[in-house]
Motif scaffolding. Structure first.
Motif, short mmCIF file in Angstrom:
data_model
loop_
_atom_site.label_atom_id
_atom_site.label_comp_id
_atom_site.label_asym_id
_atom_site.label_seq_id
_atom_site.Cartn_x
_atom_site.Cartn_y
_atom_site.Cartn_z
N GLU A 115 9.84 1.94 -17.34
CA GLU A 115 8.43 1.58 -17.28
C GLU A 115 7.87 1.94 -15.89
N PRO A 116 6.60 2.32 -15.83
CA PRO A 116 6.04 2.67 -14.52
C PRO A 116 6.18 1.55 -13.49
N PHE A 117 6.06 0.29 -13.96
CA PHE A 117 6.10 -0.77 -12.95
C PHE A 117 7.51 -0.96 -12.39
N THR A 118 8.55 -0.75 -13.24
CA THR A 118 9.90 -0.86 -12.68
C THR A 118 10.18 0.30 -11.73
N TRP A 119 9.59 1.44 -12.05
CA TRP A 119 9.73 2.60 -11.18
C TRP A 119 9.08 2.33 -9.81
N MET A 120 7.88 1.72 -9.85
CA MET A 120 7.21 1.38 -8.59
C MET A 120 7.93 0.25 -7.86
N TYR A 121 8.52 -0.63 -8.64
CA TYR A 121 9.30 -1.71 -8.03
C TYR A 121 10.45 -1.13 -7.22
N GLN B 143 0.84 -1.21 0.00
CA GLN B 143 0.00 0.00 0.00
C GLN B 143 0.86 1.26 0.00
N ASP B 144 1.89 1.21 0.81
CA ASP B 144 2.77 2.37 0.93
C ASP B 144 3.45 2.68 -0.41
N THR B 145 3.77 1.62 -1.13
CA THR B 145 4.43 1.82 -2.43
C THR B 145 3.57 2.68 -3.35
N PHE B 146 2.29 2.36 -3.41
CA PHE B 146 1.41 3.10 -4.32
C PHE B 146 1.17 4.53 -3.81
N VAL B 147 1.06 4.64 -2.50
CA VAL B 147 0.84 5.98 -1.94
C VAL B 147 2.05 6.87 -2.25
N ARG B 148 3.24 6.31 -2.02
CA ARG B 148 4.46 7.08 -2.28
C ARG B 148 4.62 7.38 -3.77
N ALA B 149 4.29 6.39 -4.57
CA ALA B 149 4.41 6.58 -6.02
C ALA B 149 3.47 7.70 -6.48
N TYR B 150 2.26 7.73 -5.93
CA TYR B 150 1.31 8.78 -6.31
C TYR B 150 1.87 10.16 -5.95
#
Lengths: 196, 372
Positions: free
Chosen positions: A69-75, A51-58
């Motif tokens: 790619e966005p997913f590697t960035w979120m990774y 959850q924190d990953t998506f919150v921080r990414a946002y």
């Protein structure tokens, strides 16, 4: 909306489309959770990190420059959060625990196809041996192996996540596998690669 | 599957286990709930920039990375000033520190000091190591990029002057200390002839001394004058016979008059002292041996001629070239089919023309194969 690519969703989210970001969350949360569970070896912590990953990414969408790619960035955010969580633990976690999500997942998967108790016990033992071998690796080798060997990222994608050259990823995976083979051999699982 | 892949495979079922390793399954309701929690928290979304940095330290033995553990701890005043500048929150204080850093850099440049460390620190100041690209946007540099401090005003200039005077005084003191430490009738030594001034300090009979200046004829115009205080700028070794042995100076004689005692800091004498120190820097710059690339290039440039010598032979011959420290070929030993034939002299003549840059070792040998 769900047909849009990750980049299109990120662009939309940047313009304030929260729904677009929600699609991105639903698309990648299982994968991020799986990665975090392997890194953290704790289901509850993995949920928090996911959850924190998506919150921080946002919060950092403006910083996404589109080079990866966005997913590697979120990774990358997920790996950083997981490593931060590991480092902030008061005690090290060397041994696998009964509620280790990796063992739990492996056995749940096998129970559906295997009913023989003896076989299940042997599988459990093998899963423990593999998990222990991975846990004995250094943080760097373990993380790289999880990304490439377990999560299935290509060397190029792992290099983007880890911010290192592809050759370095290849070297780390090679080293990790070498150490893992040695550990498994010591645990009574001899290397049969020469026989095949 | 390649041999490499086969070697890397884990034994038994583990390879498949690794690739398809599931984690504890969660139902759809769990993921819906999780996504909703994320949506609720988006309003408070903030990012720590460190989370976008490259996550992992390099592993031990990893190619392409230098281990930070091997780096020596900060020890120079420049390092101390740098760390203070990073810690200090007062802009005026950090400006002063930066100004003094740049002043010390310019002072080092104008007065070449003995220690290599000083030179290395100056180089660091001129070109600080660039942060890794991935971390560049997220990590905070110890010395944040700020506009260069304005250097108008008398303060920095005064400090620069004081710094230069101090360095000059130190250099003179060092030179004088060496002069005092030298036994023998220094003042009464006969003035050196121009030839002796060019030649290095004479060596004791039988002592094989190769002058650095002889070794580095193209070393950027370094002064070939001998160092004061009888300090030999030379390396012992079995290299070519030094020219100094023929110089008409007594073994104890100084090839160049030593500076007169000074009562005050003299800029001219300071320049001389700096010049006299230059050969030390030149000596440090000579490579221990010629680089592999240079040797290959040197041999490659004459290999065509050498191969022509063995045209018509059905077997390759080998040659061992010995380079002297001046970069010229001292000797060529030929073995194999061409040995003992007229081709041997031909090969020796051809390979003898190879040249590499001067180096510090007395000699350096390398073998090569001459294929017809």
């Amino acid at each position: 909306m769900s047909q849009k690519s990750d980049r299109e969703l990120v662009d939309a989210a940047r313009k304030g489309d929260a729904e677009a970001f929600g699609v991105l969350v639903r698309r990648h949360q299982k994968r991020i959770y799986r990665l975090a569970a392997h890194l953290l070896r704790d289901g509850a912590e993995a949920e928090d990190v996911t959850q924190d990953t998506f919150v921080r990414a946002y919060g950092a969408l403006d910083r996404f420059d589109g080079r990866s790619e966005p997913f590697t960035w979120m990774y990358r955010i997920a790996v950083n959060l997981s490593l931060n969580a590991i480092r902030s633990r008061k005690t090290g976690r060397k041994a696998t625990t009964p509620d280790d999500p990796r063992i739990e997942g492996l056995l749940a998967d096998q129970k559906s196809v295997e009913a023989d108790p003896a076989r299940l016990a042997a599988d459990r033992q093998a899963a423990h041996a593999l998990a222990e071998g991975i846990d004995q690796l250094s943080e760097t080798l373990r993380t790289t192996l999880i990304l490439v060997g377990i999560d299935g990222l290509s060397h190029a994608e792992a290099a983007q996540v880890l911010g290192c050259p592809e050759g370095t990823v290849a070297w780390r995976v090679h080293e990790a596998r070498k150490k893992l083979r040695a550990h498994l051999e010591q645990a009574g699982y001899p290397d049969e690669s020469g026989k095949s | 599957m390649s041999e490499q892949d086969r070697k890397e495979r884990l034994p038994g079922p583990f390879e498949g286990l690794l690739k398809d390793w599931p984690v504890a399954p969660r139902d759809d309701a769990f993921w819906d709930e999780s996504a909703e929690k994320v949506a609720e928290r988006l309003a408070t979304a903030q990012l720590d920039p460190a989370l976008l940095a490259a996550p992992l330290p390099p592993a031990a033995g990893e190619p392409g990375f230098e281990s930070k553990a091997d780096e020596p701890p900060p020890r120079s005043l420049a390092d101390l000033a740098r760390s203070l500048a990073a810690e200090d929150s007062k802009p005026e204080s950090s400006d002063w520190i930066k100004a003094s850093l740049s002043l010390s850099q310019s002072a080092r440049a104008s007065a070449p000091m003995i220690a290599d460390e000083a030179r290395a620190s100056a180089a660091e100041l001129v070109a600080p190591p660039a942060p890794a690209p991935a971390a560049a946007e997220a990590s905070v540099h110890p010395l944040p990029a700020r506009p260069a401090p304005a250097r108008s005003g008398a303060g920095p200039l005064l400090m620069a002057g004081i710094g230069l005077l101090g360095l000059a005084a130190a250099a003179v003191i060092v030179v004088r200390a060496q002069q005092k430490a030298t036994p023998g009738p220094v003042a009464a030594a006969p003035s050196a002839t121009p030839a002796a001034a060019v030649a290095p300090a004479a060596s004791a009979p039988g002592e094989s001394v190769v002058s650095i200046n002889d070794l580095a004829p193209t070393a950027g115009g370094a002064s070939p004058a001998a160092r004061p205080g009888g300090e030999k700028l030379a390396l012992k070794g079995g290299g070519p016979e030094p020219k100094a042995a023929e110089a008409p100076t007594a073994p104890e004689a100084k090839p160049e008059a030593l500076p007169e005692p000074v009562a005050k800091v003299d800029e001219k004498k300071d320049d001389e002292a700096a010049k006299q120190m230059k050969p030390a820097a030149t000596a440090g710059e000579l490579p221990d041996k010629p680089s592999t690339g240079a040797v290959q290039a040197a041999i490659g440039s004459v290999m065509g001629s050498a191969r022509a010598c063995v045209a018509g032979y059905d077997e390759a011959s080998r040659a061992t070239l010995t380079f002297g420290s001046d970069g010229r070929v001292q000797s060529v030993a030929v073995s194999g089919k061409a040995a003992g034939t007229p081709a041997e002299a031909c090969i020796k003549a051809a390979l003898g023309k190879a040249r590499v840059q001067p180096f510090a070792r007395p000699s350096f040998s390398v073998g090569t194969t001459i294929r017809p």
